[in-house]
Design a protein around this motif. Structure first.
Motif, PDB file in Angstrom:
ATOM      1  N   HIS A 149       0.843  -1.198   0.000  1.00 28.27           N
ATOM      2  CA  HIS A 149       0.000   0.000   0.000  1.00 28.27           C
ATOM      3  C   HIS A 149       0.879   1.250   0.000  1.00 28.27           C
ATOM      4  O   HIS A 149       2.085   1.182   0.227  1.00 28.27           O
ATOM      5  CB  HIS A 149      -0.880   0.023   1.257  1.00 28.27           C
ATOM      6  CG  HIS A 149      -1.966  -1.013   1.254  1.00 28.27           C
ATOM      7  ND1 HIS A 149      -1.714  -2.370   1.267  1.00 28.27           N
ATOM      8  CD2 HIS A 149      -3.312  -0.885   1.239  1.00 28.27           C
ATOM      9  CE1 HIS A 149      -2.871  -3.031   1.253  1.00 28.27           C
ATOM     10  NE2 HIS A 149      -3.855  -2.148   1.246  1.00 28.27           N
ATOM     11  N   HIS A 150       0.210   2.405  -0.214  1.00 29.71           N
ATOM     12  CA  HIS A 150       0.910   3.689  -0.120  1.00 29.71           C
ATOM     13  C   HIS A 150       0.206   4.542   0.905  1.00 29.71           C
ATOM     14  O   HIS A 150      -1.010   4.615   0.922  1.00 29.71           O
ATOM     15  CB  HIS A 150       0.868   4.453  -1.442  1.00 29.71           C
ATOM     16  CG  HIS A 150       1.369   3.644  -2.573  1.00 29.71           C
ATOM     17  ND1 HIS A 150       0.543   2.994  -3.448  1.00 29.71           N
ATOM     18  CD2 HIS A 150       2.630   3.346  -2.936  1.00 29.71           C
ATOM     19  CE1 HIS A 150       1.269   2.334  -4.310  1.00 29.71           C
ATOM     20  NE2 HIS A 150       2.538   2.516  -4.028  1.00 29.71           N
ATOM     21  N   ILE A 151       0.996   5.200   1.731  1.00 25.90           N
ATOM     22  CA  ILE A 151       0.414   6.172   2.648  1.00 25.90           C
ATOM     23  C   ILE A 151       0.918   7.542   2.200  1.00 25.90           C
ATOM     24  O   ILE A 151       2.078   7.711   1.850  1.00 25.90           O
ATOM     25  CB  ILE A 151       0.772   5.830   4.119  1.00 25.90           C
ATOM     26  CG1 ILE A 151      -0.192   6.478   5.089  1.00 25.90           C
ATOM     27  CG2 ILE A 151       2.212   6.134   4.482  1.00 25.90           C
ATOM     28  CD1 ILE A 151      -1.459   5.731   5.324  1.00 25.90           C
ATOM     29  N   ARG A 152      -0.016   8.501   2.155  1.00 25.92           N
ATOM     30  CA  ARG A 152       0.311   9.837   1.653  1.00 25.92           C
ATOM     31  C   ARG A 152       0.297  10.799   2.826  1.00 25.92           C
ATOM     32  O   ARG A 152      -0.590  10.723   3.684  1.00 25.92           O
ATOM     33  CB  ARG A 152      -0.764  10.213   0.629  1.00 25.92           C
ATOM     34  CG  ARG A 152      -0.563  11.495  -0.075  1.00 25.92           C
ATOM     35  CD  ARG A 152      -1.674  11.587  -1.124  1.00 25.92           C
ATOM     36  NE  ARG A 152      -1.843  12.948  -1.561  1.00 25.92           N
ATOM     37  CZ  ARG A 152      -2.960  13.415  -2.123  1.00 25.92           C
ATOM     38  NH1 ARG A 152      -3.998  12.604  -2.287  1.00 25.92           N
ATOM     39  NH2 ARG A 152      -3.033  14.655  -2.495  1.00 25.92           N
ATOM     40  N   PHE A 153       1.268  11.689   2.892  1.00 24.64           N
ATOM     41  CA  PHE A 153       1.355  12.569   4.057  1.00 24.64           C
ATOM     42  C   PHE A 153       1.900  13.937   3.675  1.00 24.64           C
ATOM     43  O   PHE A 153       2.538  14.099   2.624  1.00 24.64           O
ATOM     44  CB  PHE A 153       2.222  11.926   5.143  1.00 24.64           C
ATOM     45  CG  PHE A 153       3.612  11.541   4.705  1.00 24.64           C
ATOM     46  CD1 PHE A 153       3.844  10.354   4.033  1.00 24.64           C
ATOM     47  CD2 PHE A 153       4.693  12.373   4.967  1.00 24.64           C
ATOM     48  CE1 PHE A 153       5.125   9.998   3.621  1.00 24.64           C
ATOM     49  CE2 PHE A 153       5.980  12.032   4.565  1.00 24.64           C
ATOM     50  CZ  PHE A 153       6.190  10.831   3.888  1.00 24.64           C
ATOM     51  N   ASP A 154       1.641  14.927   4.550  1.00 24.56           N
ATOM     52  CA  ASP A 154       2.139  16.279   4.283  1.00 24.56           C
ATOM     53  C   ASP A 154       3.491  16.483   4.958  1.00 24.56           C
ATOM     54  O   ASP A 154       4.048  15.562   5.572  1.00 24.56           O
ATOM     55  CB  ASP A 154       1.105  17.337   4.718  1.00 24.56           C
ATOM     56  CG  ASP A 154       0.872  17.335   6.218  1.00 24.56           C
ATOM     57  OD1 ASP A 154       1.729  16.823   6.980  1.00 24.56           O
ATOM     58  OD2 ASP A 154      -0.175  17.860   6.642  1.00 24.56           O
ATOM     59  N   SER A 155       4.025  17.708   4.862  1.00 23.91           N
ATOM     60  CA  SER A 155       5.385  17.945   5.351  1.00 23.91           C
ATOM     61  C   SER A 155       5.494  17.849   6.877  1.00 23.91           C
ATOM     62  O   SER A 155       6.595  17.769   7.426  1.00 23.91           O
ATOM     63  CB  SER A 155       5.878  19.313   4.876  1.00 23.91           C
ATOM     64  OG  SER A 155       4.950  20.300   5.272  1.00 23.91           O
ATOM     65  N   ASN A 156       4.337  17.843   7.569  1.00 23.84           N
ATOM     66  CA  ASN A 156       4.367  17.655   9.026  1.00 23.84           C
ATOM     67  C   ASN A 156       4.170  16.196   9.426  1.00 23.84           C
ATOM     68  O   ASN A 156       4.115  15.881  10.612  1.00 23.84           O
ATOM     69  CB  ASN A 156       3.276  18.508   9.685  1.00 23.84           C
ATOM     70  CG  ASN A 156       3.538  19.994   9.484  1.00 23.84           C
ATOM     71  OD1 ASN A 156       4.667  20.446   9.642  1.00 23.84           O
ATOM     72  ND2 ASN A 156       2.512  20.728   9.105  1.00 23.84           N
ATOM     73  N   GLY A 157       4.023  15.355   8.429  1.00 21.84           N
ATOM     74  CA  GLY A 157       3.836  13.943   8.728  1.00 21.84           C
ATOM     75  C   GLY A 157       2.387  13.556   8.982  1.00 21.84           C
ATOM     76  O   GLY A 157       2.106  12.441   9.415  1.00 21.84           O
ATOM     77  N   ASN A 158       1.444  14.491   8.686  1.00 23.37           N
ATOM     78  CA  ASN A 158       0.027  14.157   8.846  1.00 23.37           C
ATOM     79  C   ASN A 158      -0.467  13.367   7.643  1.00 23.37           C
ATOM     80  O   ASN A 158      -0.183  13.734   6.502  1.00 23.37           O
ATOM     81  CB  ASN A 158      -0.812  15.439   8.986  1.00 23.37           C
ATOM     82  CG  ASN A 158      -0.405  16.248  10.195  1.00 23.37           C
ATOM     83  OD1 ASN A 158      -0.285  15.714  11.290  1.00 23.37           O
ATOM     84  ND2 ASN A 158      -0.151  17.536   9.987  1.00 23.37           N
ATOM     85  N   ILE A 159      -1.211  12.299   7.918  1.00 21.47           N
ATOM     86  CA  ILE A 159      -1.722  11.451   6.849  1.00 21.47           C
ATOM     87  C   ILE A 159      -2.789  12.203   6.055  1.00 21.47           C
ATOM     88  O   ILE A 159      -3.665  12.852   6.632  1.00 21.47           O
ATOM     89  CB  ILE A 159      -2.334  10.149   7.429  1.00 21.47           C
ATOM     90  CG1 ILE A 159      -1.310   9.400   8.292  1.00 21.47           C
ATOM     91  CG2 ILE A 159      -2.881   9.253   6.310  1.00 21.47           C
ATOM     92  CD1 ILE A 159      -0.016   9.040   7.600  1.00 21.47           C
ATOM     93  N   ILE A 160      -2.690  12.138   4.727  1.00 18.81           N
ATOM     94  CA  ILE A 160      -3.704  12.748   3.858  1.00 18.81           C
ATOM     95  C   ILE A 160      -4.634  11.637   3.394  1.00 18.81           C
ATOM     96  O   ILE A 160      -4.196  10.655   2.802  1.00 18.81           O
ATOM     97  CB  ILE A 160      -3.044  13.443   2.647  1.00 18.81           C
ATOM     98  CG1 ILE A 160      -2.090  14.541   3.134  1.00 18.81           C
ATOM     99  CG2 ILE A 160      -4.109  14.024   1.719  1.00 18.81           C
ATOM    100  CD1 ILE A 160      -1.212  15.124   2.038  1.00 18.81           C
TER     101      ILE A 160
END
Ligand code: ZN
Length: 203
Positions: A149-160
């Motif tokens: 799977h892929h997990i997508r996140f922002d520059s703060n490490g929050n999951i999108i």
């Protein structure tokens, strides 16, 4: 009737590198081939497929396959980032394999960062003669499971969560195993917690 192959794997599972190795071998054996990719994938170049370890393959970037006709005497077609085409484009590839006797190797992702099948990949799973999984290990430190799977996140490490299925290069992604995907996606653990701050810039 020639074979239609689907090589699926997560990001960083060497799909573009294997495509390049195939092209290299076709050149050595004097086989006629061509490579195509969806024009939405302009991560590195409009005309080249560039693997993360630096193998470069010349390709045609196409918006769709409605008017696609392989060059005369083509024996093999290599397709990169196939998940970004449409199911109707996959139908076109099926026709080419069946009616023009050209063997086709498709490389792409199976699921997006919400864990859902890409429509083109779903079509390929239904139609391909041969389905191969490209394996690589989960990118969470110390995990030994295979990434699926892929997990997508922002520059703060929050999951999108949610969002556009077709996005190239804008967010950061990690290729993770099923367990880590569900734990992260459902907020059971945080990326910072399990990566010890190593998540910045995909590290
Ligand atoms: Zn894992």
């Amino acid at each position: 009737m020639a074979k239609l192959h689907f090589y699926y794997g997560v990001m960083s599972s060497s799909k573009s590198a294997f495509l390049g190795i195939n092209a290299y071998n076709f050149n050595r054996t004097d086989n006629r081939w061509e490579a195509i990719k969806p024009s939405i994938d302009n991560r590195d170049s409009d005309t080249n497929i560039v693997s993360r370890i630096g193998i470069v393959t010349k390709a045609r970037a196409l918006q769709n396959l409605d008017n696609y006709i392989p060059a005369p005497a083509t024996q093999f077609i290599l397709v990169d980032e196939v998940q970004f085409f449409k199911p109707s484009d996959i139908e076109k590839l099926v026709q080419i394999a069946d009616n023009s006797n050209i063997t086709i190797f498709c490389y792409g992702l199976k699921v997006d960062s919400n864990g859902d099948l890409f429509p083109a990949s779903a079509k390929l799973l239904a139609e391909a003669d041969e389905i191969h999984q490209m394996e690589t290990v989960c990118e969470i430190p110390q995990c030994t499971n295979m990434a699926s799977h892929h997990i997508r996140f922002d520059s703060n490490g929050n999951i999108i969560r949610g969002g556009n299925q077709v996005e190239v290069g804008a967010s950061q992604y990690k290729s993770v195993c099923r367990k880590h995907f569900h734990d992260l996606y459902n907020g059971k653990v945080s990326l910072i917690q399990i990566c010890r701050n190593q998540f910045i810039n995909g590290k």
